[in-house]
Design a protein around this motif. Structure first.
Motif, PDB file in Angstrom:
ATOM      1  N   LYS A 179       0.841  -2.910   7.332  1.00  0.00           N
ATOM      2  CA  LYS A 179       1.244  -2.671   5.989  1.00  0.00           C
ATOM      3  C   LYS A 179       0.443  -1.844   6.404  1.00  0.00           C
ATOM      4  O   LYS A 179       0.805  -0.259   5.826  1.00  0.00           O
ATOM      5  N   GLU A 180      -1.007  -2.046   7.168  1.00  0.00           N
ATOM      6  CA  GLU A 180      -1.952  -0.573   6.824  1.00  0.00           C
ATOM      7  C   GLU A 180      -1.657   0.659   7.995  1.00  0.00           C
ATOM      8  O   GLU A 180      -2.038   1.823   7.324  1.00  0.00           O
ATOM      9  N   ASP A 205       1.612   2.705   5.852  1.00  0.00           N
ATOM     10  CA  ASP A 205       1.089   3.212   5.577  1.00  0.00           C
ATOM     11  C   ASP A 205       0.144   4.383   5.931  1.00  0.00           C
ATOM     12  O   ASP A 205      -0.240   6.004   4.871  1.00  0.00           O
ATOM     13  N   SER A 206      -0.638   4.399   6.689  1.00  0.00           N
ATOM     14  CA  SER A 206      -1.286   5.440   7.229  1.00  0.00           C
ATOM     15  C   SER A 206      -0.254   6.609   7.462  1.00  0.00           C
ATOM     16  O   SER A 206      -0.115   7.713   7.505  1.00  0.00           O
ATOM     17  N   PRO A 257       1.080  -1.214   0.426  1.00  0.00           N
ATOM     18  CA  PRO A 257      -0.114   0.126  -0.152  1.00  0.00           C
ATOM     19  C   PRO A 257       0.662   1.352  -0.309  1.00  0.00           C
ATOM     20  O   PRO A 257       0.483   2.036  -0.475  1.00  0.00           O
ATOM     21  N   LYS A 264      -0.469  -8.055   6.845  1.00  0.00           N
ATOM     22  CA  LYS A 264      -1.616  -7.453   6.591  1.00  0.00           C
ATOM     23  C   LYS A 264      -2.176  -5.942   7.063  1.00  0.00           C
ATOM     24  O   LYS A 264      -2.004  -5.366   7.129  1.00  0.00           O
TER      25      LYS A 264
END
Length: 640
Positions: A459-460, A463-464, A101, A456
């Motif tokens: 990664k989020e 990314d944020s 992401p 998962k």
């Protein structure tokens, strides 16, 4: 005039240095991978002086891969990734970054730090393989340590003979490489993402070139280099104790693996006196054998704590060692091979330069003494003290000790990830590292081991943070994640892993005979079922042999398809279960295969007895041969 000469000399030195640094584009490092030949992936080498303090230094090449952002922004920010080890490749993970992401809004910059991977020169790339050969032998801890030291020193001497300056492969030199790379790629500053030992390099880099840092992500952090080794045993046992406690409080786990902690320590004692020798592929170990002693067992369990799916098989793993299941344990040797896959020449250049000299062996032994049942700690790490003692004899430079105290003066935002079960950089490290910075947030990766930001959810969160670094992060991101689910009720079969490898590393030449056999079986089933229904055969012998052939083929085909579907299903939940067998809900697969073998034997016997009364014997024989070929594959894989 004197001042003019000084200015000219300074400018000349600056220009010479500037000429020493450049970025050269190259073809893809993976020429056979079509997915990595995209125009928005740049490959190349950063050419820098080996010794940044010497303008006449030899030049080295740092391998670089830039995955341009998927939004096609020309002015996108960049995230530079620093791999751990020290000595692991950053570019080797390029596929995991293709659809990350972070790539939507950011360029992703990967590099193989000096001396590793696709960088040149690559320092002692075969040393890990030599260590694996040493671990495979049935010998004492002391002999392992002695041979490991000899191999490492041979690597050192080889590097010196090649004119390589082993004393400039350290975090400070890597930091200067990163600063030069940023300039060559045209970024004003960038986001720095370090994992494991890469977090220490990232901290040295941020301390030395603070203006380069837009934001900092540190996952599985090295908090204090002086305790990185000395607290190794405590970190390991603390994480493993969480597994023991979780299993004890889980009815299914405790029922199938009772007294797990006691069994673990009993297995250590048993393996000290009675090692387990298993057969392995000679491409992995030249001798074709690997002997598990107590030290191999300890490092196998310690490494399992790095990964959530492996954590879930730790109780099974411990019991397989206790039950001395050589067939299943033979499949684990490849895990050792992967563990030793990084470039150990760089590992020792860095570790003997800035890590081991700052750790005290007496403090290590003091920590080990708290755990008398573990038998001296984990020698895989302890042996590094001896290696570095010999490595550092007659050093011309002083040992490096990087001052990170300046980090508290900088205001760039920092996110720190820690894994609940991490055995090497525990969650307490994350809290300690965060204290170094003005603006640091700690995310606890519950249920995960090492490097939870690559999950998962991780990664989020990363990314944020990178895209909104001053926004309050979701501290509870991992709170509702699926809990650790210990694997139980396994039907042990060592052949499952082998067929899994055949399918994942698909070889069309090897598999072609099997596919032809399956086609023959399918055609026979359809053709002769129709002919039997239409009553095309007059004699009982023809009817019986074809009936047996149809039934045998159907069960063989169904058995193989069921096995493949079971592999796909299990690999989707926990791939590592396949190293031991199938979960019990798929035990019917083995029943089908055994039934297939029995029917085939009966069919062949009937064919031999009734051969003179059977029409079109060559066709029936072709069917039987195809069934035998399927059985042969099953025997080869070890399913039967």
């Amino acid at each position: 005039m004197k001042y003019l000469y000084i200015v000219l000399i300074v400018l000349l030195c600056y220009n010479v240095k500037g000429q020493n640094v450049k970025f050269e584009k190259a073809e893809s490092f993976y020429p056979n991978s079509e997915s990595l030949k995209q125009k928005n992936i740049i490959w190349g080498h950063l050419i820098v002086p080996e010794n940044w303090q010497d303008i006449n230094s030899a030049k080295i090449k740092i391998a670089v891969s830039v995955l341009k952002n998927s939004s096609n922004k020309s002015d996108a920010d960049a995230v530079v990734f620093i791999q751990g080890g020290p000595g692991a490749s950053g570019i080797q993970n390029v596929r995991s970054w293709r659809n990350h992401p972070l790539r939507k809004k950011n360029d992703i910059v990967l590099m193989d730090i000096r001396g590793t991977g696709f960088s040149e020169p690559r320092l002692c790339p075969d040393l890990g393989s030599k260590f694996l050969e040493i671990l495979a032998k049935n010998q004492s801890e002391e002999e392992d340590e002695k041979q490991k030291t000899i191999a490492a020193l041979s690597c050192k001497q080889d590097l010196i003979n090649k004119g390589i300056d082993i004393e400039v492969y350290n975090s400070l030199s890597i930091s200067k490489d990163l600063n030069a790379l940023k300039k060559q790629l045209g970024y004003e500053n960038w986001n720095v993402y370090g994992v494991s030992y890469g977090t220490y390099i990232a901290q040295v880099y941020a301390s030395t070139f603070s203006d380069d840092i837009k934001a900092l992500v540190l996952d599985s952090s090295v908090s204090d280099i002086t305790t990185y080794y000395t607290k190794n045993t405590s970190n390991y046992i603390s994480s493993l104790s969480k597994v023991f406690e979780k299993c004890k409080n889980n009815e299914a786990c405790n029922s199938q693996y009772p007294e797990l902690e006691n069994v673990y320590y009993k297995t250590i004692a048993d393996l000290e006196d009675h090692p387990i020798t298993v057969s392995v592929d000679k491409e992995t170990i030249k001798s074709g054998e690997f002997t598990y002693n107590s030290e191999d067992f300890k490092i196998a369990v310690q490494q399992a704590l790095y990964n959530k799916q492996l954590i879930e098989v730790i109780p099974l793993l411990i019991y397989q060692f206790q039950e001395r299941n050589a067939d299943a344990l033979g499949n684990l040797v490849s895990a050792f091979s992967n563990l030793l896959g990084m470039d150990y020449g760089v590992y020792y250049c860095v570790s003997c330069n800035e890590v081991l000299p700052n750790n005290n062996i007496s403090e290590y032994e003091k920590d080990v003494s708290k755990y008398d049942k573990i038998g001296g700690g984990v020698s895989f790490y302890k042996s590094d003290f001896r290696v570095c003692d010999q490595w550092n004899l007659n050093r011309k430079d002083s040992i490096v000790n990087h001052d990170l105290s300046k980090l508290e003066d900088f205001s760039f935002p920092v996110m720190v990830f820690s894994g609940e079960y991490d055995p090497i950089t525990p969650s307490a490290n994350g809290k300690e590292v965060a204290k170094r910075f003005k603006k640091a947030n700690v995310i606890n990766g519950l249920t995960y081991g090492h490097v939870p930001s690559f999950t998962k959810i991780g990664k989020e969160v990363a990314d944020s943070f990178i895209n909104n670094p001053f926004q309050k992060p979701d501290f509870q991101a991992f709170k509702n994640v699926k809990k650790v689910n210990f694997v139980s009720d396994i039907t042990i079969n060592s052949g499952v892993a082998k067929i899994g490898n055949s399918l994942s590393q698909f070889d069309p030449i090897f598999m072609a005979p099997l596919f032809i056999a399956l086609i023959v079986m399918i055609v026979f089933v359809f053709t002769y079922t129709i002919r039997l229904v239409k009553r095309k055969y007059n004699t009982n012998s023809d009817k019986i042999i074809r009936g047996f052939g149809i039934l045998t083929s159907i069960i063989g085909i169904v058995g193989l398809i069921s096995l493949v579907l079971a592999l796909i299903k299990i690999s989707g939940t926990n791939y590592f279960v396949l190293a031991f067998g199938l979960t019990s809900n798929f035990s019917y697969v083995f029943t089908l295969i055994i039934t297939f073998v029995i029917l085939l034997v009966v069919t062949i016997l009937y064919f031999i007895i009734s051969i003179k009364r059977i029409q079109d014997r060559s066709i029936v024989f072709s069917l039987l041969f195809s069934n035998v070929l399927l059985v042969t594959y099953m025997f080869y894989w070890g399913i039967i």
